[in-house]
Write a protein that holds these residues in place. Structure first.
Motif, PDB file in Angstrom:
ATOM      1  N   ASP A   1       0.612  -0.820   0.603  1.00 19.72           N
ATOM      2  CA  ASP A   1      -0.107   0.459  -0.102  1.00 19.72           C
ATOM      3  C   ASP A   1       0.946   1.083   0.120  1.00 19.72           C
ATOM      4  N   ASN A   2       0.488   2.331  -0.863  1.00 21.41           N
ATOM      5  CA  ASN A   2       1.386   3.475  -1.122  1.00 21.41           C
ATOM      6  C   ASN A   2       2.608   3.335  -1.132  1.00 21.41           C
ATOM      7  N   ALA A   3       3.371   2.910  -1.883  1.00 20.89           N
ATOM      8  CA  ALA A   3       4.168   2.025  -2.471  1.00 20.89           C
ATOM      9  C   ALA A   3       4.628   2.594  -3.696  1.00 20.89           C
ATOM     10  N   ASP A   4       5.392   3.286  -4.319  1.00 20.79           N
ATOM     11  CA  ASP A   4       5.784   3.601  -5.336  1.00 20.79           C
ATOM     12  C   ASP A   4       5.545   2.857  -7.125  1.00 20.79           C
ATOM     13  N   PRO A   5       5.861   2.011  -7.810  1.00 20.41           N
ATOM     14  CA  PRO A   5       5.759   1.062  -8.480  1.00 20.41           C
ATOM     15  C   PRO A   5       7.199   1.158  -9.022  1.00 20.41           C
ATOM     16  N   ALA A   6       7.633   2.891  -8.879  1.00 21.82           N
ATOM     17  CA  ALA A   6       8.697   2.673  -9.681  1.00 21.82           C
ATOM     18  C   ALA A   6      10.108   2.368  -9.265  1.00 21.82           C
ATOM     19  N   ARG A   7       9.864   1.982  -7.256  1.00 15.99           N
ATOM     20  CA  ARG A   7      10.608   1.846  -6.973  1.00 15.99           C
ATOM     21  C   ARG A   7      10.639   0.207  -5.952  1.00 15.99           C
ATOM     22  N   ASP A   8      10.262  -0.661  -6.420  1.00 13.91           N
ATOM     23  CA  ASP A   8       9.044  -1.670  -5.690  1.00 13.91           C
ATOM     24  C   ASP A   8       8.174  -2.589  -6.451  1.00 13.91           C
ATOM     25  N   GLY A   9       7.910  -3.660  -6.477  1.00 13.70           N
ATOM     26  CA  GLY A   9       6.776  -4.700  -7.128  1.00 13.70           C
ATOM     27  C   GLY A   9       7.600  -5.890  -7.196  1.00 13.70           C
ATOM     28  N   ARG A  10       8.638  -5.817  -6.703  1.00 11.58           N
ATOM     29  CA  ARG A  10       8.943  -7.504  -7.235  1.00 11.58           C
ATOM     30  C   ARG A  10      10.870  -7.596  -6.078  1.00 11.58           C
ATOM     31  N   ILE A  11      10.208  -9.025  -5.806  1.00 12.12           N
ATOM     32  CA  ILE A  11      11.586  -9.150  -5.412  1.00 12.12           C
ATOM     33  C   ILE A  11      12.075 -10.533  -5.877  1.00 12.12           C
ATOM     34  N   ILE A  12      13.312 -10.969  -6.351  1.00 11.56           N
ATOM     35  CA  ILE A  12      13.790 -11.905  -6.066  1.00 11.56           C
ATOM     36  C   ILE A  12      15.204 -12.334  -5.878  1.00 11.56           C
ATOM     37  N   ALA A  13      14.824 -13.470  -5.016  1.00 14.68           N
ATOM     38  CA  ALA A  13      15.854 -13.832  -4.226  1.00 14.68           C
ATOM     39  C   ALA A  13      16.184 -14.845  -4.040  1.00 14.68           C
ATOM     40  N   GLY A  14      17.780 -15.139  -2.786  1.00 13.78           N
ATOM     41  CA  GLY A  14      18.460 -16.894  -3.594  1.00 13.78           C
ATOM     42  C   GLY A  14      19.067 -16.469  -2.046  1.00 13.78           C
ATOM     43  N   MET A  15      18.913 -18.051  -1.455  1.00 16.36           N
ATOM     44  CA  MET A  15      19.187 -18.847  -0.131  1.00 16.36           C
ATOM     45  C   MET A  15      19.745 -19.573  -0.568  1.00 16.36           C
ATOM     46  N   VAL A  16      20.815 -20.173   0.977  1.00 18.95           N
ATOM     47  CA  VAL A  16      21.620 -21.133   0.389  1.00 18.95           C
ATOM     48  C   VAL A  16      22.118 -21.139   2.296  1.00 18.95           C
ATOM     49  N   THR A  17      22.022 -22.640   2.745  1.00 23.70           N
ATOM     50  CA  THR A  17      23.369 -22.106   3.241  1.00 23.70           C
ATOM     51  C   THR A  17      23.637 -22.764   3.928  1.00 23.70           C
ATOM     52  N   THR A  18      25.088 -23.209   4.476  1.00 26.16           N
ATOM     53  CA  THR A  18      26.536 -23.867   4.472  1.00 26.16           C
ATOM     54  C   THR A  18      26.531 -24.234   5.807  1.00 26.16           C
ATOM     55  N   ALA A  19      27.787 -24.806   5.976  1.00 21.83           N
ATOM     56  CA  ALA A  19      28.312 -25.644   7.313  1.00 21.83           C
ATOM     57  C   ALA A  19      27.475 -24.664   8.847  1.00 21.83           C
ATOM     58  N   ASN A  20      27.881 -23.407   8.271  1.00 19.03           N
ATOM     59  CA  ASN A  20      27.386 -22.385   9.663  1.00 19.03           C
ATOM     60  C   ASN A  20      27.059 -20.843   9.758  1.00 19.03           C
ATOM     61  N   SER A  21      26.335 -20.718   7.849  1.00 21.32           N
ATOM     62  CA  SER A  21      25.794 -19.338   7.732  1.00 21.32           C
ATOM     63  C   SER A  21      24.504 -19.939   7.182  1.00 21.32           C
ATOM     64  N   THR A  22      24.215 -18.714   7.115  1.00 21.86           N
ATOM     65  CA  THR A  22      23.030 -18.514   5.480  1.00 21.86           C
ATOM     66  C   THR A  22      22.852 -18.063   5.027  1.00 21.86           C
ATOM     67  N   LEU A  23      23.556 -17.516   3.571  1.00 28.13           N
ATOM     68  CA  LEU A  23      23.087 -16.642   1.744  1.00 28.13           C
ATOM     69  C   LEU A  23      22.324 -16.292   1.896  1.00 28.13           C
ATOM     70  N   PHE A  24      21.661 -14.681   1.500  1.00 35.26           N
ATOM     71  CA  PHE A  24      20.877 -13.955   1.451  1.00 35.26           C
ATOM     72  C   PHE A  24      21.324 -12.894  -0.424  1.00 35.26           C
ATOM     73  N   PHE A  25      20.930 -13.460  -1.179  1.00 37.91           N
ATOM     74  CA  PHE A  25      21.191 -12.732  -2.418  1.00 37.91           C
ATOM     75  C   PHE A  25      19.446 -12.388  -3.015  1.00 37.91           C
ATOM     76  N   LYS A  26      19.039 -10.721  -2.837  1.00 38.52           N
ATOM     77  CA  LYS A  26      18.392 -10.287  -3.162  1.00 38.52           C
ATOM     78  C   LYS A  26      18.024  -8.868  -4.049  1.00 38.52           C
ATOM     79  N   ILE A  27      17.239  -9.093  -5.133  1.00 36.97           N
ATOM     80  CA  ILE A  27      16.923  -7.773  -5.783  1.00 36.97           C
ATOM     81  C   ILE A  27      15.752  -7.468  -5.514  1.00 36.97           C
ATOM     82  N   ARG A  28      15.049  -6.226  -5.227  1.00 31.80           N
ATOM     83  CA  ARG A  28      14.322  -5.621  -4.966  1.00 31.80           C
ATOM     84  C   ARG A  28      13.933  -3.748  -5.694  1.00 31.80           C
TER      85      ARG A  28
END
Length: 364
Positions: free
Chosen positions: A161-188
């Protein structure tokens, strides 16, 4: 006298400020859970956008891995580097036409960063969308194989609600878990700009992960489905279909090109149990193509049986304004199997007979 009055006035203001602060602290001490309102996008590495639940371990790179800034990973020339925050290992901003922007981030968190479904529902909440369940996740997630591990990729759409469509509307994200961490990649960001950057983003995710171990180039992997105890089934693939790598939760995936440049996505998903009621599943599929829900009695009228040499399927055909879904499902031996094709209306109509033949060819 005027100086005295000004001094007294300042003292009163200071006292009132201190009192207000103390009162606020006393009230806040009773709060157990904090919810931070997230801005659609911020120019400089928005920390709230990557905020995790309060039980998450402090952000850090996994042992023996280099921050993204230290790896020899080439990024597209229109990815503008941004200042790094406490949480971000990499940060970029992409600018498009008419003020469109997309924000790209790489964050490393501890092992208590939540599972895939929890994070997907967090991202959906950022887009103003309702949460999904494991079944829906299985229909949307993809797996990207890298030398660091398999990255789960999700593509989510929605405008808060009230978001600017020029700056928002889609998220593509990636997630991988290693032995002791979780890595997050995101484009929004802007939906069209984010779509235009999707291939670059996925290649970058793979390159960053591979750079940690300096091994061969990545590819979308034909990874086994999440439910590894599923029995093997066979089918005959119709002419014109292309088998594509299944996701982390799909048993198999196929694609058919449409005349207008679009495509039909065909999936096989299986779960133990009954997979929910027919009404719940059909209404979920209706929601995916923008249709309102139906009551249970109305849903029943949209289900038709399909008997094959091997089993009995239930089928449905759901058409929206632009998108159509045809599905078949069967429950046997303690499992449910979903076969579904979704794409442009005209393309799905043209491919419906092939889909039926495909279902009839399935052997358990």
């Amino acid at each position: 006298m005027q100086q005295y009055n000004r001094a007294v006035g300042k003292a009163i203001i200071v006292c009132l400020t201190v009192f207000a602060a103390l009162t606020a602290c006393e009230k806040n001490s009773e709060i157990k859970v904090y919810r931070v309102s997230k801005a659609p996008l911020e120019e400089a590495a928005p920390r709230q956008q990557d905020a995790m639940p309060t039980n998450t371990a402090a952000p850090r790179m996994p042992g023996g891995l280099a921050p993204a800034a230290d790896t020899a990973v080439v990024t597209p020339p229109n990815w503008e580097p941004q200042p790094l925050s406490q949480m971000r290992q990499a940060s970029f901003l992409v600018k498009g036409d008419n003020g469109a922007v997309a924000d790209i981030s790489f964050v490393s968190l501890g092992s208590a960063a939540g599972n895939v479904l929890e994070n997907v529902n967090r991202w959906l909440g950022q887009l103003g969308q309702p949460p999904i369940d494991e079944l829906r996740l299985g229909e949307t997630a993809q797996r990207l194989r890298t030398s660091l591990g398999d990255v789960t990729i999700v593509d989510l759409a929605g405008l808060p609600d009230n978001a600017d469509p020029a700056r928002d509307g889609r998220i593509i994200a990636g997630m991988v878990t290693t032995a002791n961490s979780t890595l997050f990649f995101k484009i929004r960001g802007n939906a069209d700009l984010t779509e235009a950057q999707k291939d670059h983003f996925i290649k970058w995710v793979a390159a960053v992960c591979d750079a940690q171990t300096q091994t061969g180039s990545p590819q979308m992997a034909a990874a086994p489905p999440q439910t590894t105890t599923a029995p093997q089934i066979k089918w005959e693939m119709p002419e014109g279909w292309t088998e594509v790598p299944p996701s982390s939760m799909r048993y198999a995936s196929f694609s058919v090109a449409a005349e207008d440049g679009g495509k039909i996505d065909i999936s096989i998903v299986t779960f133990p149990g009954d997979g929910g009621s027919d009404a719940d599943n059909i209404n979920r599929w209706r929601g995916q193509i923008g249709l309102a829900q139906l009551d249970a009695s109305a849903v029943t009228s949209q289900i038709a049986p399909l008997k094959t040499p091997d089993t009995m399927f239930s089928t449905t055909d759901i058409a929206g304004d632009k998108t159509r879904t045809i599905a078949a499902w069967t429950r046997r031996d303690g499992r449910v199997w979903f076969f579904k094709a979704t794409g442009p209306n005209a393309a799905v109509e043209k491919e419906k007979s092939n889909f039926v033949k495909f279902i009839e060819s399935v052997r358990f």
